[in-house]
Design a protein around this motif. Structure first.
Motif, PDB file in Angstrom:
ATOM      1  N   THR A   1      12.203 -14.746   1.471  1.00  0.00           N
ATOM      2  CA  THR A   1      12.387 -14.288   0.086  1.00  0.00           C
ATOM      3  C   THR A   1      13.836 -14.449  -0.355  1.00  0.00           C
ATOM      4  OG1 THR A   1      10.591 -12.685   0.352  1.00  0.00           O
ATOM      5  CG2 THR A   1      12.121 -12.323  -1.477  1.00  0.00           C
TER       6      THR A   1
ATOM      7  N   TRP B   1      13.870  -8.924  -0.691  1.00  0.00           N
ATOM      8  CA  TRP B   1      12.556  -8.400  -1.057  1.00  0.00           C
ATOM      9  C   TRP B   1      12.700  -6.992  -1.614  1.00  0.00           C
ATOM     10  CZ3 TRP B   1       8.635  -6.450   3.127  1.00  0.00           C
ATOM     11  CH2 TRP B   1       7.432  -6.056   2.504  1.00  0.00           C
ATOM     12  N   GLY B   2      12.019  -6.710  -2.711  1.00  0.00           N
ATOM     13  CA  GLY B   2      11.946  -5.378  -3.289  1.00  0.00           C
ATOM     14  C   GLY B   2      10.567  -5.158  -3.865  1.00  0.00           C
ATOM     15  N   ILE B   3      10.258  -3.928  -4.243  1.00  0.00           N
ATOM     16  CA  ILE B   3       8.920  -3.602  -4.728  1.00  0.00           C
ATOM     17  C   ILE B   3       8.923  -2.805  -6.027  1.00  0.00           C
ATOM     18  CG2 ILE B   3       6.886  -2.151  -4.245  1.00  0.00           C
ATOM     19  CD1 ILE B   3       6.932  -3.110  -1.407  1.00  0.00           C
TER      20      ILE B   3
ATOM     21  N   THR C   1       9.459  -9.667  -8.656  1.00  0.00           N
ATOM     22  CA  THR C   1       8.944  -8.521  -7.921  1.00  0.00           C
ATOM     23  C   THR C   1       7.478  -8.276  -8.249  1.00  0.00           C
ATOM     24  OG1 THR C   1      11.164  -7.563  -8.013  1.00  0.00           O
ATOM     25  CG2 THR C   1       9.381  -6.118  -7.341  1.00  0.00           C
TER      26      THR C   1
ATOM     27  N   ASP D   1       4.370  -8.378  -5.655  1.00  0.00           N
ATOM     28  CA  ASP D   1       3.521  -7.187  -5.515  1.00  0.00           C
ATOM     29  C   ASP D   1       2.050  -7.544  -5.695  1.00  0.00           C
ATOM     30  OD1 ASP D   1       5.792  -5.717  -5.116  1.00  0.00           O
ATOM     31  OD2 ASP D   1       5.663  -4.562  -6.982  1.00  0.00           O
TER      32      ASP D   1
ATOM     33  N   GLY E   1      13.231  -2.090  -0.680  1.00  0.00           N
ATOM     34  CA  GLY E   1      14.418  -2.577  -1.375  1.00  0.00           C
ATOM     35  C   GLY E   1      15.717  -1.961  -0.896  1.00  0.00           C
TER      36      GLY E   1
END
Length: 412
Positions: free
Chosen positions: A258, A266-268, A311, A315, A366
């Motif tokens: 990523t 990477w984050g959500i 993001t 997701d 994150g």
């Protein structure tokens, strides 16, 4: 959680997995392809590649049952540290990969940048709230996505709460920013040794956590960890369960991919803020005047397609990937009845996590995972405070009809 011994050995024997849900697998594959084509048309090949990474993340999270909420709950309640040690393996591999990518400045989107934030009051308060919310809501950020995808409809209440908390945080963005900046910004890479030195510092801390978890486990003699039903042989690759060490390595590699592809970790949870604002917009409620949406980058996202948001796309991929994985494992079952107390706890827990994630600058992915991989001190502070919140959340769980592990129970 998948059973592993303290040294990441072979999994304990598990019951055989039920038959695959072929119809659900077919639906999942159709959804995966259709959304992939939509993302390609809306945003091009790079975001489509990240969507594919999201699909793989969903597969890995489900097959390894890689959790954060349960890992901290096991450690706090009965002293079982095997899942926490899997976290440390994941972080060690991610730090090594991030050191190479960030050190060489190599990526498909220009020079990549890790997530380095102040280790401030915002992280302290936000991560504590998130830790409480994880235990009351029954899941973390990544766990919420793969649980929803795998048919655990009770977690939809948690996801709804996540979105509500994220909406509320948009109106408090100005003072959240003040709290976030009340503390030092520390990157382990800001030393004469650069990223090699940062990697060394991180590995020393990781080793210390592993040793501490072993010490706690020896003192408390926790119950064994039991794996979920699983296929065996080559079928185990697609019909799980996987050992935690395999999930840890795979998640670290995919986080690094990523970073390499998108230029960021990477984050959500930032997607939940966007989804909340979009949903309200469809209902005729405009919150674009909230301080959070006055930031140029956020405003741009708000006025663009959700399918153009990195993001969000990842997701969506996680949820669909988990759906396919659960169906292949024969574990996709919709839970239609949710006790009112449990539903209330899920919503409240989600609200705490949604608001806490914005305060802390991220969630268990994150801020904790990607923050530590980026060699930021705030990632370690996030983990410490989330464990603190875990103690409070565990005390609150019985109020919502939730149980906690006991020394005489087997841990799943």
């Amino acid at each position: 959680m998948t059973a592993i011994d303290g040294s990441f050995g072979l999994p304990a024997p598990a019951a055989r997995a039920p038959s695959a849900r072929a119809g659900v697998v077919g639906v999942g594959l159709v959804l995966a392809v259709a959304l992939g084509l939509a993302v390609f048309n809306a945003a091009g090949w790079k975001l489509t590649l990240l969507y594919a990474v999201g699909l793989l993340l969903g597969l890995v999270l489900f097959h390894s049952r890689f959790g954060f909420t349960s890992a901290w709950r096991q450690l706090v309640t009965v002293g079982q540290g095997s899942a926490l040690r899997a976290h440390m393996l994941m972080l060690a591999v991610a730090c090594a990969l991030y050191a190479v990518i960030l050190g060489f400045g190599a990526g498909l989107s220009g020079r990549p940048e890790g997530l380095v934030m102040p280790a401030g009051v915002g992280v302290i308060l936000g991560a504590f709230l998130f830790g409480v919310g994880m235990q009351v809501g029954g899941s973390c950020a990544s766990g919420t996505l793969f649980a929803v995808g795998s048919g655990q409809t009770a977690i939809l209440y948690t996801l709804g709460g996540f979105i509500l908390g994220s909406i509320a945080s948009a109106f408090a963005a100005n003072w959240i920013t003040v709290l976030q900046n009340l503390g030092p910004t520390v990157s382990f890479a800001d030393t004469p040794l650069g990223y090699p030195g940062a990697l060394l510092i991180s590995l020393v801390i990781i080793a210390g956590v592993v040793l501490a978890s072993r010490w706690v486990q020896r003192r408390r003699s926790p119950p064994p960890v039991q794996p979920p039903p699983s296929a065996w042989g080559i079928a185990r690759v697609l019909r799980g369960s996987w050992p935690l060490w395999a999930g840890a390595i795979a998640l670290a590699v995919l986080n690094a991919v990523t970073l390499f592809v998108s230029g960021g970790p990477w984050g959500i949870t930032s997607a939940f803020s966007l989804w909340g604002a979009k949903i309200l917009g469809w209902l005729g409620i405009d919150i674009s005047g909230a301080p959070y949406w006055q930031v140029a980058k956020n405003a741009k996202s708000l006025h663009a397609s959700v399918l153009a948001d990195k993001t969000s796309v990842m997701d969506f991929g996680i949820m669909i990937g988990a759906l396919i994985a659960a169906a292949l494992a024969g574990a996709f079952v919709l839970h239609r009845r949710v006790p009112p107390r449990m539903a209330l706890g899920a919503v409240l827990g989600g609200i705490l996590m949604g608001f806490g994630a914005r305060m802390a600058g991220g969630c268990n992915i994150g801020a904790y995972f990607s923050g530590i991989a980026s060699f930021s001190l705030h990632g370690w502070l996030w983990g410490i405070m989330a464990i603190g919140g875990t103690y409070a959340g565990i005390a609150l769980r019985p109020l919502f009809g939730l149980t906690n592990p006991k020394p005489t129970d087997s841990v799943c």
